[in-house]
Design an enzyme around this catalytic site. Structure first.
Site, PDB file in Angstrom:
ATOM      1  CB  CYS A   1      27.270  32.533 -98.179  1.00 38.69           C
ATOM      2  SG  CYS A   1      27.620  32.214 -96.359  1.00 38.69           S
ATOM      3  CG  ASN A   2      24.574  33.695 -93.910  1.00 35.32           C
ATOM      4  OD1 ASN A   2      23.967  32.733 -94.317  1.00 35.32           O
ATOM      5  ND2 ASN A   2      25.692  33.864 -93.279  1.00 35.32           N
TER       6      ASN A   2
END
Length: 378
Positions: free
Chosen positions: A172-173
């Site tokens: 996600c990052n």
């Protein structure tokens, strides 16, 4: 039967965790998928009503054991498991048409990166599940790629996803940072010295309580950095993506320097990434409008990537519940820095939504089937 009318059976491993539940939520709204099996570990035998009361249509499903024998036979299997758990399991799912790993086991192309940041057995990389990832021309030298160029129609990863049977969902990052800065790298707007600072919602830490700072009493009204000093496991994946955007191979990702600092803040979902790097010599001679045009060219045809109007900054609250990424850039001429900002929902765009977008492409379905660009507000 036309592909758009075809139904596929779906099994979700790790369905009681945050990522698995988000995959369930999206799958239940998708016209082509029928979730017929959910699996877990400590939750085996429990009803999904207990774990996902917000999805009443699957309340009658009971959690089964996470094993190859249970998952086999389905058209699609989504693995929402911790790193190290999905690689071995996936290798046994021979009769499954498409397997999507939402964990890290099949993301990294360089085994040395896996050894350094994860450890344990290395599993081969799969088709990377970020359709908008720029796949630049091949070169052995990052400096050779740093030249201003036309970014209209540049190759992207979706071409490698068509017909794929094994898909690795990005971190996600990684998604937030990559989408924010890849146009700058591809067009040679910045040097290879990059800093990324992120504020991250607590669902990014997973559902299982393992640290005291995940308790509400310590999280609310607080902000805390974690995995600092170059230790975060998403670093090699981000650099791998930057290498592709620059037209390099994964083994050349070391040519990028990335300072990466995530900070947990008291919101349940969402990521706001602020990414910056010094302007290249070429970009110093460009106008702000010309630099902005690069981003407009790269993302002009992307349904889920939204370049915001000039001076409008992204807000996490605008993307919650959607597969959208909101992007903005800013040039600090006095400091000779370029900034890019991105806001995403870490569970949707950053995990399950992006995976299902990639699955749609693999199966020849409409890319946006079951997905939305509309956020939930307030």
């Amino acid at each position: 039967m036309h592909k758009c009318d075809q139904k596929y059976t779906v099994a979700i491993a790790g369905a009681t965790g945050y990522a698995g539940q988000e995959a369930l939520r999206i799958m239940e709204q998708h016209p082509n998928f029928d979730v017929t099996c959910v699996t877990g570990h400590s939750s085996v035998g429990c009803s999904m009503q207990e774990y996902a009361p917000h999805i009443p249509s699957i309340a009658g499903l009971r959690v089964e054991e996470t094993s190859a024998s249970v998952l086999s036979g389905h058209d699609i299997v989504i693995l929402a498991l911790p790193h190290g758990a999905s690689g071995k399991l996936a290798s046994q799912l021979h009769d499954v048409r498409v397997v999507i790993d939402l964990g890290a086991d099949h993301r990294l192309e360089n085994p040395l990166d896996w050894d350094e940041f994860y450890g344990g057995e290395y599993y081969e990389s799969w088709a990377y599940g970020m359709p908008e990832l720029i796949m630049g021309e091949n070169s052995n030298d990052v400096d050779a790629q740093y030249s201003i160029r036309d970014c209209v129609g540049i190759p992207k990863q979706r071409g490698n996803l068509k017909g794929a049977s094994r898909i690795a969902g990005p971190g996600c990052n990684v998604t937030a940072v990559t989408l924010a800065f890849q146009p700058a790298i591809t067009a040679g707007l910045v040097t290879s010295d990059i800093i990324a600072n992120l504020v991250v919602g607590y669902s990014g830490a997973g559902r299982k309580l393992g640290q005291a700072n995940l308790l509400a009493a310590q999280a609310l009204g607080n902000a805390v950095a974690y995995s600092v000093g170059g230790k975060h496991r998403h670093i090699p994946e981000i650099k791998q993506n930057f290498a592709h955007a620059a037209g390099l191979g994964a083994v050349d990702a070391h040519q990028f320097s990335l300072g990466f600092t995530p900070v947990l803040v008291p919101m349940s979902r969402g990521i706001m990434a602020t990414v910056c790097a010094p302007l290249s010599k070429q970009a110093q001679d460009m106008s702000d409008d010309d630099i902005r045009q690069v981003y407009d060219d790269v993302y002009a045809t992307e349904k889920f990537i939204h370049m915001l109007p000039e001076s409008v900054l992204p807000q996490v609250s605008s993307v919650i519940g959607s597969n959208s990424a909101h992007i903005q850039i800013s040039i600090d001429r006095k400091a000779n820095l370029m900034y890019a900002f991105s806001a995403i929902d870490n569970l949707n765009r950053g995990t399950a939504g992006q995976a299902i977008q990639s699955l749609n492409i693999a199966l020849g379905l409409p890319e946006d089937a079951g997905l939305t660009t509309i956020g939930v507000a307030p």
